[in-house]
Design a protein around this motif. Structure first.
Motif, PDB file in Angstrom:
ATOM      1  N   TRP A  13     -26.528   6.846   5.889  1.00  0.00           N
ATOM      2  CA  TRP A  13     -26.076   7.442   4.637  1.00  0.00           C
ATOM      3  C   TRP A  13     -25.564   8.871   4.879  1.00  0.00           C
ATOM      4  CZ3 TRP A  13     -27.783  11.634   1.690  1.00  0.00           C
ATOM      5  CH2 TRP A  13     -27.250  11.713   0.393  1.00  0.00           C
ATOM      6  N   ARG A  17     -21.895  10.250   4.220  1.00  0.00           N
ATOM      7  CA  ARG A  17     -21.746  11.424   3.350  1.00  0.00           C
ATOM      8  C   ARG A  17     -20.855  12.467   4.006  1.00  0.00           C
ATOM      9  NH1 ARG A  17     -26.832  15.155   1.385  1.00  0.00           N
ATOM     10  NH2 ARG A  17     -26.043  15.604  -0.681  1.00  0.00           N
ATOM     11  N   GLU A  68     -23.056   8.026  -3.159  1.00  0.00           N
ATOM     12  CA  GLU A  68     -22.565   8.345  -1.817  1.00  0.00           C
ATOM     13  C   GLU A  68     -22.741   9.822  -1.476  1.00  0.00           C
ATOM     14  OE1 GLU A  68     -18.698   6.835  -0.880  1.00  0.00           O
ATOM     15  OE2 GLU A  68     -19.264   4.791  -1.407  1.00  0.00           O
ATOM     16  N   LYS A  69     -22.651  10.682  -2.458  1.00  0.00           N
ATOM     17  CA  LYS A  69     -22.864  12.120  -2.243  1.00  0.00           C
ATOM     18  C   LYS A  69     -24.300  12.540  -2.540  1.00  0.00           C
ATOM     19  CE  LYS A  69     -18.646  13.327  -1.154  1.00  0.00           C
ATOM     20  NZ  LYS A  69     -18.323  13.867   0.147  1.00  0.00           N
ATOM     21  N   LEU A 123     -22.485  18.667   2.181  1.00  0.00           N
ATOM     22  CA  LEU A 123     -21.407  18.000   1.447  1.00  0.00           C
ATOM     23  C   LEU A 123     -20.022  18.308   2.021  1.00  0.00           C
ATOM     24  CD1 LEU A 123     -22.730  18.558  -2.182  1.00  0.00           C
ATOM     25  CD2 LEU A 123     -22.647  16.392  -0.924  1.00  0.00           C
TER      26      LEU A 123
END
Length: 149
Positions: A13, A17, A68-69, A123
């Protein structure tokens, strides 16, 4: 709900990301693309459940979730302000409320700046250098919202 941040699924994940494709993750790890897809579906479900549970516990009305973020957008019912829940690989789950604060005199000043810089890095968001956590948070949130359009 507990997020298993040290499991392989969470590792996949984090890679996604950061912008890696499923095939790139599969090639890097040495498994099939389908295996990566299955793992991502499972961790996405865990992350969404965790975000929803955190929103419920903090009485936040959900507006949007970006699994997803690892970001939930909402509105705090008791505080009547925008609220955000973030999944951070370094800081775990964090709830943030939009507010006008006196950051300079706050005991959490350094922690806030560190969290904002860390989340922005996770991010892949570049922030202008500033020493005001409120302005940094506003810039970060604006860029996250921009990414949602």
């Amino acid at each position: 709900m507990f997020l298993p941040m040290n499991e392989k699924q969470f590792g996949f994940w984090k890679m996604r990301r950061r912008g890696m494709s499923n095939i790139s993750i599969a090639n890097l790890i040495g498994i099939t693309r389908q295996g990566v897809s299955q793992a991502l579906r499972a961790i996405d479900e865990k992350i969404e459940t965790s975000l929803r549970e955190m929103a419920k516990a903090n009485r936040i009305q959900i507006e949007k979730i970006n699994v997803e973020k690892g970001v939930l957008f909402g509105r705090s019912i008791p505080f009547q302000t925008n609220a955000y829940i973030f999944v951070s690989e370094k800081h775990g789950m964090q709830v943030w409320y939009e507010h006008d604060g006196d950051c300079i005199s706050c005991d959490e000043f350094t922690k806030c700046i560190e969290f904002i810089w860390d989340l922005a890095a996770e991010l892949g968001i570049k922030l202008e250098k500033t020493q005001d956590p409120t302005k940094m948070a506003e810039e970060l949130l604006a860029k996250i919202r921009e990414d949602q359009v």
